[in-house]
Motif scaffolding. Sequence first.
Motif, PDB file in Angstrom:
ATOM      1  N   ARG A  80      55.561  47.840  65.478  1.00  0.00           N
ATOM      2  CA  ARG A  80      56.037  46.554  65.947  1.00  0.00           C
ATOM      3  C   ARG A  80      55.917  45.514  64.835  1.00  0.00           C
ATOM      4  N   ALA A  81      54.786  45.554  64.105  1.00  0.00           N
ATOM      5  CA  ALA A  81      54.581  44.606  63.020  1.00  0.00           C
ATOM      6  C   ALA A  81      55.641  44.795  61.940  1.00  0.00           C
ATOM      7  N   ALA A  82      55.958  46.045  61.652  1.00  0.00           N
ATOM      8  CA  ALA A  82      56.963  46.322  60.629  1.00  0.00           C
ATOM      9  C   ALA A  82      58.331  45.823  61.070  1.00  0.00           C
ATOM     10  N   ALA A  83      58.606  45.942  62.387  1.00  0.00           N
ATOM     11  CA  ALA A  83      59.910  45.515  62.888  1.00  0.00           C
ATOM     12  C   ALA A  83      60.030  43.993  62.843  1.00  0.00           C
ATOM     13  N   GLU A  84      58.867  43.282  62.900  1.00  0.00           N
ATOM     14  CA  GLU A  84      58.916  41.826  62.931  1.00  0.00           C
ATOM     15  C   GLU A  84      58.929  41.193  61.544  1.00  0.00           C
ATOM     16  N   LEU A  85      58.827  42.031  60.494  1.00  0.00           N
ATOM     17  CA  LEU A  85      58.831  41.480  59.137  1.00  0.00           C
ATOM     18  C   LEU A  85      60.155  40.763  58.869  1.00  0.00           C
ATOM     19  N   PRO A  86      60.096  39.658  58.121  1.00  0.00           N
ATOM     20  CA  PRO A  86      61.358  38.980  57.781  1.00  0.00           C
ATOM     21  C   PRO A  86      62.251  39.905  56.947  1.00  0.00           C
ATOM     22  N   PRO A  87      63.553  39.845  57.185  1.00  0.00           N
ATOM     23  CA  PRO A  87      64.456  40.790  56.544  1.00  0.00           C
ATOM     24  C   PRO A  87      64.512  40.633  55.034  1.00  0.00           C
ATOM     25  N   GLU A  88      64.170  39.423  54.509  1.00  0.00           N
ATOM     26  CA  GLU A  88      64.325  39.253  53.061  1.00  0.00           C
ATOM     27  C   GLU A  88      63.179  39.862  52.271  1.00  0.00           C
ATOM     28  N   ARG A  89      62.175  40.400  52.981  1.00  0.00           N
ATOM     29  CA  ARG A  89      61.058  41.008  52.259  1.00  0.00           C
ATOM     30  C   ARG A  89      61.581  42.154  51.393  1.00  0.00           C
ATOM     31  N   PRO A  90      61.262  42.122  50.096  1.00  0.00           N
ATOM     32  CA  PRO A  90      61.897  43.083  49.187  1.00  0.00           C
ATOM     33  C   PRO A  90      61.267  44.471  49.222  1.00  0.00           C
ATOM     34  N   THR A  91      61.405  45.181  50.351  1.00  0.00           N
ATOM     35  CA  THR A  91      60.972  46.573  50.366  1.00  0.00           C
ATOM     36  C   THR A  91      62.186  47.452  50.090  1.00  0.00           C
ATOM     37  N   PRO A  92      61.965  48.563  49.420  1.00  0.00           N
ATOM     38  CA  PRO A  92      63.109  49.426  49.073  1.00  0.00           C
ATOM     39  C   PRO A  92      63.858  49.941  50.289  1.00  0.00           C
ATOM     40  N   VAL A  93      63.147  50.072  51.471  1.00  0.00           N
ATOM     41  CA  VAL A  93      63.830  50.631  52.637  1.00  0.00           C
ATOM     42  C   VAL A  93      64.920  49.729  53.156  1.00  0.00           C
TER      43      VAL A  93
ATOM     44  N   THR B  68      67.018  47.870  52.154  1.00  0.00           N
ATOM     45  CA  THR B  68      68.349  47.787  51.565  1.00  0.00           C
ATOM     46  C   THR B  68      69.343  48.718  52.248  1.00  0.00           C
ATOM     47  N   SER B  69      68.931  49.982  52.443  1.00  0.00           N
ATOM     48  CA  SER B  69      69.927  50.916  52.971  1.00  0.00           C
ATOM     49  C   SER B  69      69.757  51.179  54.464  1.00  0.00           C
ATOM     50  N   SER B  70      68.489  51.534  54.887  1.00  0.00           N
ATOM     51  CA  SER B  70      68.344  52.059  56.241  1.00  0.00           C
ATOM     52  C   SER B  70      68.569  50.996  57.302  1.00  0.00           C
ATOM     53  N   SER B  71      67.958  49.799  57.123  1.00  0.00           N
ATOM     54  CA  SER B  71      68.083  48.811  58.184  1.00  0.00           C
ATOM     55  C   SER B  71      69.514  48.274  58.249  1.00  0.00           C
ATOM     56  N   ALA B  72      70.194  48.252  57.094  1.00  0.00           N
ATOM     57  CA  ALA B  72      71.566  47.764  57.104  1.00  0.00           C
ATOM     58  C   ALA B  72      72.466  48.717  57.885  1.00  0.00           C
ATOM     59  N   SER B  73      72.258  50.013  57.661  1.00  0.00           N
ATOM     60  CA  SER B  73      73.119  50.984  58.333  1.00  0.00           C
ATOM     61  C   SER B  73      72.750  51.115  59.805  1.00  0.00           C
ATOM     62  N   ALA B  74      71.437  50.862  60.108  1.00  0.00           N
ATOM     63  CA  ALA B  74      71.013  50.995  61.505  1.00  0.00           C
ATOM     64  C   ALA B  74      71.614  49.890  62.356  1.00  0.00           C
TER      65      ALA B  74
END
Lengths: 290, 307
Positions: B285-298, B300-306
């Motif tokens: 849940r905490a990971a899902a609530e992170l602001p989208p601009e946080r620069p994690t490598p994931v 970029t691709s996975s959340s955009a396609s999801a």
Amino acid sequence: MTAAQVAVAPEATARRSPRRVLPGFGLTLGYTLFYLSVIVLIPLSALFLRTFSLTLEQFWVAVTSPRVMASYRLTFGASLFAAVVNLVFGLLVAWVLVRYKFPGKKIVDALVDLPFALPTAVAGISLTALLAGNGWLGQYLEPMGIKLAFTPAGVVIALIFIGLPFVVRTVQPVLEDAEKELEEAATSLGATRLQIFTKVILPHILPALMTGFAMAFARAIGEYGSVIFIAGNMPMVSEITPLIIIGKLEQYDYAGATAVAVVMLVISFVLLLVINALQAWQRRRTGSVS
Amino acid sequence: MSGGATRVVRRAKAGTTEAAWVRYLLIGITLVFLFLFLVLPLAAVFTEALRKGVGAYFEALKEPDAWSAIKLTLIATAIAVPLNLVFGICAAWAIAKFEFRGKAFLTTLVDLPFSVSPVVAGLMYVLVFGANGWFGPWLQAHDLKVIFAVPGIVLATVFVTFPFIARELIPLMQAQGNDEEQAAIVLGATGWQTFWRVTLPNIKWGLLYGVILTNARAMGEFGAVSVVSGHIRGQTNTLPLHVEILYNEYQSVAAFAVASLLAILAVVTLIIKSVAEWRQEREQRAAAELPPERPTPVSTSSSASAG
């Protein structure tokens, strides 16, 4: 330490798929196959090869003697009965845990896994103590003429206990993911709550329900520890098939024990294939809904 | 106006839940069923164990045979769990992270020990290592004992707990995908670094549950171990076998006292399992609530396609 990995992985990567970026495929798959062979496949083949020491006729006599046939009837009958009870109550437990709020829900949810964690022998002696003539439940049931311990009914009770978590744990996640919008749509179209359950919810969870049922059934057929304490183990009446194998082993009848074991193995393979097919069905079903 | 709004809300709710009496009835049946089948057996273990008081309880546990059974159970578990841990991680890595031919078949084979009766499992090892088994004569010539000795007990324990960690990890690792690991590799991490720093933190709660369940099943295994152990008191008796012997000798209090140790183990297992599940949920849940601009490598691709 990465030498083996580096030596194996790029080669395998290059040969099989140019898109494979992660290392360790050769190492992990190789070890998986090696360990699987040593622990599972070689001993299994020993069991099958051993049956060739019997002629077909001897094999047939060993697996169809009246006492063995009676044990199949008990094992399959009791397992089926227990799995059906688990199907009904497992669905009920999953439904209540997903849809309703009540105090102590988290504890109840955690407790459902108890049969996975409690050793079968402990479950066996404990259920026997409860249901025997002087036990907490037995002292009220026996005067009413209901005798459960040391009868085939006791076998069913033990198998219900053993299989209880399977249906709950397979249905629960599917029920959690079910879309309430569908139910709302059905309501607005005039469906009653019962119609919604049978025509919207049940089809959605049916594959998971059947998977859980098949798993509980498969587990019940092979179960030994919890059953032997409560069954009474009377030949022809309350003797399960795994106990027949043990009995033959104790008389050094290795060939006979192996023959009965092969019958049980073939049945568990068939059930495993059924479970796999059900799980594939479930993936297709949930994939197409969402 | 507000009356109309509550009526709409009530009707919408009525569409997705049952009347109150149905709800209470279903909750009631569930609780009675679970009380009869789960709570009562668990409570019976402890009351039977304490039937003759605390003194008799501890007397039963102090017995040397009980001690040697505890020791043997701990030894077998201490060997079986790490073996299956390494296997579980390897199998999950190969199956969840890669595509290859025969993958579905391999997954089925990994599940196989789960559907084999424990008694049949024990018999298999007797046929391979027993006195007139495949390796029997060779083992005898070299004065090695597997069946009716500790190695056989370890083997049987390994077999019955074989799939648990792999089964726990495969769906977890499949759901997480390969993006994070691929990013780590592309950024120059070695395979081991990727596993320790990227994969392991992601699967740690699932792994913990797999290990704890394997541990409980290893300590409690009865059928398979009973076939290969030979029931030599003080030598090849594990805790569950010791329970059986005491019970068959009508030493009820002693049997339930030893059984209560295993029941405590089961309760601790359930507690750790629940805590691990809650922690995992909270982290997700905490990971899902992170602001989208946080620069994690994931992201970029996975959340955009999801999305």
